[in-house]
Design a protein around this motif. Sequence first.
Motif, PDB file in Angstrom:
ATOM      1  N   THR A   1       0.831  -1.202   0.000  1.00 29.31           N
ATOM      2  CA  THR A   1       0.000   0.000   0.000  1.00 29.31           C
ATOM      3  C   THR A   1       0.865   1.252   0.000  1.00 29.31           C
ATOM      4  OG1 THR A   1      -1.504  -1.264   1.373  1.00 29.31           O
ATOM      5  CG2 THR A   1      -1.959   1.077   1.157  1.00 29.31           C
ATOM      6  N   GLN A   2       1.939   1.187   0.775  1.00 35.44           N
ATOM      7  CA  GLN A   2       2.834   2.335   0.868  1.00 35.44           C
ATOM      8  C   GLN A   2       3.500   2.623  -0.482  1.00 35.44           C
ATOM      9  OE1 GLN A   2       5.184   1.623   4.303  1.00 35.44           O
ATOM     10  NE2 GLN A   2       4.753   3.654   5.122  1.00 35.44           N
ATOM     11  N   ILE A   3       3.992   1.544  -1.102  1.00 31.36           N
ATOM     12  CA  ILE A   3       4.648   1.708  -2.405  1.00 31.36           C
ATOM     13  C   ILE A   3       3.649   2.224  -3.433  1.00 31.36           C
ATOM     14  CG2 ILE A   3       5.764   0.480  -4.311  1.00 31.36           C
ATOM     15  CD1 ILE A   3       6.969  -1.385  -2.146  1.00 31.36           C
ATOM     16  N   PHE A   4       2.464   1.648  -3.417  1.00 30.74           N
ATOM     17  CA  PHE A   4       1.462   2.086  -4.377  1.00 30.74           C
ATOM     18  C   PHE A   4       1.128   3.553  -4.157  1.00 30.74           C
ATOM     19  CE2 PHE A   4      -2.736   2.879  -6.025  1.00 30.74           C
ATOM     20  CZ  PHE A   4      -2.661   2.310  -7.279  1.00 30.74           C
ATOM     21  N   GLY A   5       0.959   3.909  -2.892  1.00 34.13           N
ATOM     22  CA  GLY A   5       0.643   5.304  -2.577  1.00 34.13           C
ATOM     23  C   GLY A   5       1.731   6.248  -3.041  1.00 34.13           C
ATOM     24  N   PHE A   6       2.969   5.800  -2.857  1.00 32.00           N
ATOM     25  CA  PHE A   6       4.102   6.610  -3.273  1.00 32.00           C
ATOM     26  C   PHE A   6       4.113   6.781  -4.798  1.00 32.00           C
ATOM     27  CE2 PHE A   6       8.498   7.020  -4.632  1.00 32.00           C
ATOM     28  CZ  PHE A   6       8.892   8.121  -3.898  1.00 32.00           C
ATOM     29  N   ALA A   7       3.927   5.670  -5.514  1.00 30.46           N
ATOM     30  CA  ALA A   7       3.920   5.715  -6.982  1.00 30.46           C
ATOM     31  C   ALA A   7       2.786   6.609  -7.483  1.00 30.46           C
ATOM     32  CB  ALA A   7       3.778   4.309  -7.551  1.00 30.46           C
ATOM     33  N   PHE A   8       1.640   6.476  -6.829  1.00 32.43           N
ATOM     34  CA  PHE A   8       0.488   7.283  -7.223  1.00 32.43           C
ATOM     35  C   PHE A   8       0.795   8.774  -7.070  1.00 32.43           C
ATOM     36  CE2 PHE A   8      -3.538   9.414  -6.542  1.00 32.43           C
ATOM     37  CZ  PHE A   8      -4.364   8.832  -7.492  1.00 32.43           C
ATOM     38  N   GLN A   9       1.390   9.110  -5.948  1.00 27.85           N
ATOM     39  CA  GLN A   9       1.727  10.517  -5.725  1.00 27.85           C
ATOM     40  C   GLN A   9       2.772  11.020  -6.708  1.00 27.85           C
ATOM     41  OE1 GLN A   9       2.767  11.797  -1.794  1.00 27.85           O
ATOM     42  NE2 GLN A   9       1.096  10.614  -0.913  1.00 27.85           N
ATOM     43  N   TYR A  10       3.716  10.137  -7.028  1.00 28.26           N
ATOM     44  CA  TYR A  10       4.763  10.524  -7.977  1.00 28.26           C
ATOM     45  C   TYR A  10       4.151  10.833  -9.341  1.00 28.26           C
ATOM     46  CZ  TYR A  10       9.270  10.435 -10.416  1.00 28.26           C
ATOM     47  OH  TYR A  10      10.367  10.769 -11.156  1.00 28.26           O
ATOM     48  N   LEU A  11       3.279   9.944  -9.813  1.00 29.05           N
ATOM     49  CA  LEU A  11       2.625  10.164 -11.108  1.00 29.05           C
ATOM     50  C   LEU A  11       1.766  11.421 -11.062  1.00 29.05           C
ATOM     51  CD1 LEU A  11       1.591   6.572 -12.272  1.00 29.05           C
ATOM     52  CD2 LEU A  11       3.699   7.853 -12.676  1.00 29.05           C
ATOM     53  N   ASP A  12       1.093  11.621  -9.934  1.00 27.97           N
ATOM     54  CA  ASP A  12       0.233  12.792  -9.797  1.00 27.97           C
ATOM     55  C   ASP A  12       1.062  14.069  -9.888  1.00 27.97           C
ATOM     56  OD1 ASP A  12      -1.939  14.375  -9.306  1.00 27.97           O
ATOM     57  OD2 ASP A  12      -1.712  14.265  -7.118  1.00 27.97           O
ATOM     58  N   SER A  13       2.182  14.081  -9.168  1.00 25.72           N
ATOM     59  CA  SER A  13       2.967  15.311  -9.169  1.00 25.72           C
ATOM     60  C   SER A  13       3.682  15.499 -10.505  1.00 25.72           C
ATOM     61  CB  SER A  13       3.913  15.317  -7.960  1.00 25.72           C
ATOM     62  OG  SER A  13       5.233  15.215  -8.339  1.00 25.72           O
ATOM     63  N   ALA A  14       4.064  14.379 -11.174  1.00 22.24           N
ATOM     64  CA  ALA A  14       4.659  14.492 -12.513  1.00 22.24           C
ATOM     65  C   ALA A  14       3.641  15.032 -13.509  1.00 22.24           C
ATOM     66  CB  ALA A  14       5.177  13.130 -12.971  1.00 22.24           C
ATOM     67  N   ALA A  15       2.409  14.524 -13.418  1.00 17.01           N
ATOM     68  CA  ALA A  15       1.361  14.998 -14.331  1.00 17.01           C
ATOM     69  C   ALA A  15       1.145  16.497 -14.153  1.00 17.01           C
ATOM     70  CB  ALA A  15       0.059  14.243 -14.065  1.00 17.01           C
ATOM     71  N   TYR A  16       1.110  16.910 -12.893  1.00 12.78           N
ATOM     72  CA  TYR A  16       0.902  18.323 -12.568  1.00 12.78           C
ATOM     73  C   TYR A  16       1.984  19.173 -13.231  1.00 12.78           C
ATOM     74  CZ  TYR A  16       0.158  22.384  -9.473  1.00 12.78           C
ATOM     75  OH  TYR A  16      -0.091  23.632  -8.973  1.00 12.78           O
TER      76      TYR A  16
END
Lengths: 237, 322
Positions: B5-20
């Motif tokens: 869950t932690q890794i997934f959450g981290f990856a999700f945030q990374y993609l979100d901030s990259a998209a931004y």
Amino acid sequence: MAGRTLLNVNKLRSGYGNVAVINGLSFDVKEGEIVAIVGRNGVGKTTLLKTLIGELPCQGGDIEFRGRSMNAVPAAERAQLGIGYVPQGRGLFTGLSVEDNLRLGKLVGGRPKEMNFDRVYGFFPILKTRLSQIAGTMSGGQQQQLSIGRILIGNPSIMLLDEPSEGIQPNIVQEIGEIIRRIRTEEKLTVIIVEQNLDLIQASADRCIVIDKGAIVDEILPSDLDDPEIARKYLAI
Amino acid sequence: MDAFTQIFGFAFQYLDSAAYLILAALGLSIIFGMMGVINMAHGELMMIGAYITAFCMYGGIPAPIAILLAGVGAGIAGMILERLIIRHFYKQLLSSLVVTWGLSMIISQVFLIMFGPNMPSLPTPFSDIKILVGGEVGFALVGAEGFARVTGETGRMPPGVESFGIYRLVMFAVAVLMVVAVWLLLRKTEFGARARATMDNPTMANALGISTPRIYAYTFGLGSALAGIAGGLFALTSAITPYFGAAYTARAFITVVVGGAAGVINGLVASVAALGGVQTILSNLFSVYIGFVGMIAAAFLILLVMPTGISGYMEKLRGRSR
């Protein structure tokens, strides 16, 4: 060889800002001629070419190409009318590939349906093997070939060359001179060449216009430059 | 929270901030890299895109079409600005900065006067669809019904389960698509070759018959259109106000300057990868605020070592190895 007048320069004045470098210069170039413009450094040879292509505005007098005044015609349009320019330093797009550089010449002389790749390879076979190379990584001689090839891709009727011998090994200079003559003969191109290199002038030109202080001071034959006195007087040797 | 869950959450945030960062910076990057203009009105072009999207969607036009229309509208607005004002300031970094800053204030004031301080907000697409990770669920993509089943009668998430909205991932996919599309446009088309030639040596491009003013106008229009599309995408997740753009401008600038002007696309991608990474790690470890501060500190350090940005530095390295 020479036919109708292609380019007529009449009492041309030009320069940078208020400084007139070219001052009341007049000459004609006929179709199929190879005219060398010679003179010492800083007499306005490059300024003249830049004014002919429209990079610098004409401050007085007139430039007529095929009987039409070019004074109000912007540079891009002059190229499309058939004025091909090979500048000093070659003016390549150094970060782009050889092929991209060639393709970018296709507007010269209007919009041909097909680009003349075979014609370019006929004169410069080396380019065919280097299409994907980045232009800035080629040797000086190859870059010069690319710069000339780039305008031959299109349909120029006149080619303006600014010091093509610069930065090129002496043994290739003779070759470039021969290619310029071949281009004239095979493609019926008119050529104006600004040059200081005696060998190249003699290998290519039909006649020489001598410029000093922005005006024409003499007209001679390439063979006249065999006289060391004349060569010393008119070339930066 | 388990490791997955932690890794997934981290990856999700990374993609979100990259998209931004990609969406906010792509259009700006093209205009800065190709034309040497610092366009402070970039955020306002995004804002125009957001308003166009909003008005289209109020009128019942579906979101994807509304966002495309936002791109077209912002692109046209950008080309008008370029023809009237910006073309007088090419390659003049400071003048272009001041002029476009003034423009940005005028544009947002005009929108304030015309449409008031805020607009009815828009529904976020796919808000029913969620990714649930961890706990008894493991990993699941659920709709509204599935979500209700998991939360049960209490309406609360079971312990250890995290929920992620899917629209953020859609934004990332669109951002990547936009980068690929721009790359193909610049690398594989005749317009792209002419634009790169004009950037490399405008005088020579002109002497080869290429109308450089037209290339500049189209390039500015392209950058503006990308801003408009980004504005439309962001409009679906945030409040739409006349000052909408200001929030994005700062981060877009940092991203573009760190990327450098030598390689528009690869500089941007490298910059986003680095800054987005720093931001995500620090946000996770500390707080969102520290994440933002850390991103600025990272930008500062990168520029200290590579004053011409990452792409400029790479160019220099390549030149040296030649």
